[in-house]
Design an enzyme around this catalytic site. Structure first.
Site, mmCIF file in Angstrom:
data_model
loop_
_atom_site.group_PDB
_atom_site.id
_atom_site.type_symbol
_atom_site.label_atom_id
_atom_site.label_comp_id
_atom_site.label_asym_id
_atom_site.label_seq_id
_atom_site.Cartn_x
_atom_site.Cartn_y
_atom_site.Cartn_z
ATOM 1 N N ILE A 149 0.823 -1.216 0.000
ATOM 2 C CA ILE A 149 0.000 0.000 0.000
ATOM 3 C C ILE A 149 0.854 1.261 0.000
ATOM 4 O O ILE A 149 0.327 2.373 0.040
ATOM 5 C CB ILE A 149 -0.970 0.015 1.210
ATOM 6 C CG1 ILE A 149 -0.191 -0.075 2.528
ATOM 7 C CG2 ILE A 149 -1.995 -1.085 1.093
ATOM 8 C CD1 ILE A 149 -1.061 0.045 3.767
ATOM 9 N N GLY A 150 2.163 1.118 -0.039
ATOM 10 C CA GLY A 150 3.030 2.296 -0.077
ATOM 11 C C GLY A 150 4.489 1.895 -0.098
ATOM 12 O O GLY A 150 4.868 0.844 0.429
ATOM 13 N N THR A 151 5.300 2.741 -0.723
ATOM 14 C CA THR A 151 6.740 2.477 -0.806
ATOM 15 C C THR A 151 7.497 3.753 -0.497
ATOM 16 O O THR A 151 7.159 4.826 -1.017
ATOM 17 C CB THR A 151 7.136 1.980 -2.204
ATOM 18 O OG1 THR A 151 6.408 0.786 -2.491
ATOM 19 C CG2 THR A 151 8.616 1.677 -2.271
ATOM 20 N N GLY A 153 11.662 5.371 0.701
ATOM 21 C CA GLY A 153 13.044 5.292 0.247
ATOM 22 C C GLY A 153 13.692 3.954 0.533
ATOM 23 O O GLY A 153 14.444 3.443 -0.293
ATOM 24 N N VAL A 157 5.356 -0.705 2.624
ATOM 25 C CA VAL A 157 4.317 -0.934 3.628
ATOM 26 C C VAL A 157 3.250 -1.838 3.023
ATOM 27 O O VAL A 157 2.775 -1.598 1.903
ATOM 28 C CB VAL A 157 3.692 0.392 4.098
ATOM 29 C CG1 VAL A 157 2.619 0.125 5.160
ATOM 30 C CG2 VAL A 157 4.763 1.320 4.659
ATOM 31 N N LYS A 171 5.666 -2.758 7.911
ATOM 32 C CA LYS A 171 6.722 -1.949 7.309
ATOM 33 C C LYS A 171 7.933 -2.864 7.103
ATOM 34 O O LYS A 171 8.577 -3.285 8.065
ATOM 35 C CB LYS A 171 7.098 -0.770 8.198
ATOM 36 C CG LYS A 171 8.171 0.122 7.583
ATOM 37 C CD LYS A 171 8.755 1.097 8.587
ATOM 38 C CE LYS A 171 7.803 2.206 8.915
ATOM 39 N NZ LYS A 171 8.468 3.264 9.746
ATOM 40 N N ASP A 271 11.441 14.275 12.942
ATOM 41 C CA ASP A 271 10.897 14.228 11.582
ATOM 42 C C ASP A 271 9.377 14.384 11.615
ATOM 43 O O ASP A 271 8.647 13.582 11.014
ATOM 44 C CB ASP A 271 11.300 12.932 10.883
ATOM 45 C CG ASP A 271 11.098 13.003 9.365
ATOM 46 O OD1 ASP A 271 10.859 14.111 8.852
ATOM 47 O OD2 ASP A 271 11.179 11.949 8.708
#
Length: 450
Positions: A149-151, A153, A157, A171, A271
């Site tokens: 569902i996400g990438t 660097g 995920v 993750k 961050d």
């Protein structure tokens, strides 16, 4: 506490026997007693929990997989006598141990590491113990791209539904990055931080796998994704109305106050950005991604490499390279303005820092135009958040408030007197009065803008 559903007592150096009453509350679904110094029998009322609940307590016994059966009471003195005799043979045992250790290392290098069973590969410290390594592999079909569902660097995920119906986010560190000491350190740092903190608005870590063939973290799943993605989508941004946005700002402030002031040692996230704020199905905000978080050492200069997301990093880090909690305060100020504006306030920050900043720009002009203007009640909250955001963005760290002060102001229910939003200028917000208290700065906003 009959309605208690979750209880975490792990890593607390607890001693003694487990009280049998603790296992009987009918709603207790999650219990973690791992890595203490408990001893004696595991009461029958605890058999509904898995062995992960008790792992790390080597002197426990009972009818749970992974623990030895308990001896009758009259045999316990014999056990103590045997332990006493063993002490006399420790030198011999040490030599034999070395021999077996090297033999086992040879065997392991010839075998497939995947044959190692669950407890050796997978560590659970904040869940009900039903997650096992094989469940994760099965739920994601060995991390098939369909479940991604996400990438980022160095991580991807994945979304996974476990056999018990629980949906989690995974993750996973990319294979090449797993061999890089920098990424490996960041991954382990996130585990270290999240095992030490508990807060309603900080993402929960359910478990992790640290192994050379596969490294991943298991989190609670956040259906709506990141705040950045929501604000970037017109339809989703409109779901995040003014009231929800005010609640999100306050939740983030409370979470940062917690890590700065309520943990055993000051933790600086380093961050804070809209990418690292996640929202659940109810649009509640949670602080995530503690890979770059830093424990402040009061006996050192806390000098560090420059880390964080461009546009949120406090200006003084460029020349001092010394991290303090005021770095997070500045990032929070940027984030609060982003929530009000619906987009990152990059150009606004640049113009406000210059001598030729617009003198007549009004607060209502910078608010997210995709939403209808806030009603009078919510407008007071909007003004309050804007006032605090500008205080957090002060150039000199000593004049920024602490997150504890910000959190307390949000909890106080006090609202400063104000004109309508179209009559409040950014120049007034930027030049509000401040006064210092002790080593921290607090902001005087009462009756300032009328």
């Amino acid at each position: 506490m009959n309605n208690l559903s979750e209880l975490y007592l792990n890593n607390n150096e607890l001693t003694g026997e487990i009280p049998f009453e603790l296992g009987y509350p009918q709603h207790l679904e999650i219990l973690n007693l791992s890595y203490n110094s408990l001893h004696g029998r595991i009461p029958n009322g605890y058999l509904k929990f898995s062995s992960y609940t008790f792992m790390g307590n080597k002197d426990l016994c009972g009818d749970i997989k992974g623990f030895p059966p308990c001896l009758p009471h009259n045999n316990r003195s014999i056990v103590h006598q045997i332990k006493f005799l063993v002490l006399g043979f420790l030198p011999v045992l040490a030599i034999l141990g070395c021999v077996f250790h090297f033999q086992n290392r040879v065997k392991k290098t010839k075998s497939n590491p995947m044959e190692t069973k669950n407890g050796d590969l997978f560590s659970i410290w904040n869940y009900d113990g039903k997650i096992v390594y094989e469940d994760i592999i099965e739920a994601t079909k060995d991390f098939d791209i369909r479940y991604c569902i996400g990438t980022g660097g160095y991580v991807s995920v994945y979304k996974a539904q476990l056999p018990n119906g629980k949906v989690v986010a995974l993750k996973k560190l990319h294979r090449l990055e797993a061999e890089d000491p920098t990424f490996d350190k960041s991954f382990k740092n996130e585990i270290k931080m999240l095992t030490e903190i508990r807060h309603r608005n900080i993402i929960k870590l359910y478990g992790y796998c640290l192994h050379k063939i596969c490294m991943f973290l298991v989190y609670e799943y956040m259906k709506m994704g990141s705040l950045f993605s929501i604000l970037s989508n017109d339809d989703e941004a409109m779901q995040l109305d003014w009231m929800k946005r005010m609640i999100a700002v306050k939740s983030i402030a409370h979470a940062l106050s917690y890590i700065h002031h309520e943990c055993g040692q000051v933790i600086v996230h380093r961050d804070i950005s809209s990418n690292n704020i996640l929202l659940n199905s109810e649009l509640e905000a949670f602080v995530s991604d503690f890979g770059t978080a830093r424990l402040l050492d009061p006996n050192s200069s806390n000098q560090t490499l420059l880390v964080g997301t461009y546009g949120y990093i406090t200006p003084e880090l460029a020349y001092t390279m010394i991290v303090t909690e005021k770095c997070d305060v500045y990032s929070f100020g940027v984030l609060a303005l982003e929530i009000l504006m619906g987009t990152h306030p990059g150009e606004l920050l640049t113009s406000l820092s210059s001598s030729s900043s617009p003198q007549n720009m009004m607060l209502n002009e910078i608010l997210d135009q995709r939403l209808p203007p806030p009603n009078r009640l919510v407008a007071r909250d909007v003004f309050f958040v804007a006032t605090i955001a500008f205080a957090c963005l002060r150039a000199k760290p000593k004049f920024r408030p602490t997150m504890k002060w910000v959190s307390q102001e949000f909890l106080s229910h006090k609202k400063p007197k104000m004109n309508p939003l179209h009559a409040v200028s950014l120049w007034q917000l930027r030049n509000q009065e401040t006064y210092a208290v002790g080593e921290s700065a607090c902001c005087s906003i009462e009756n300032h803008i009328v």
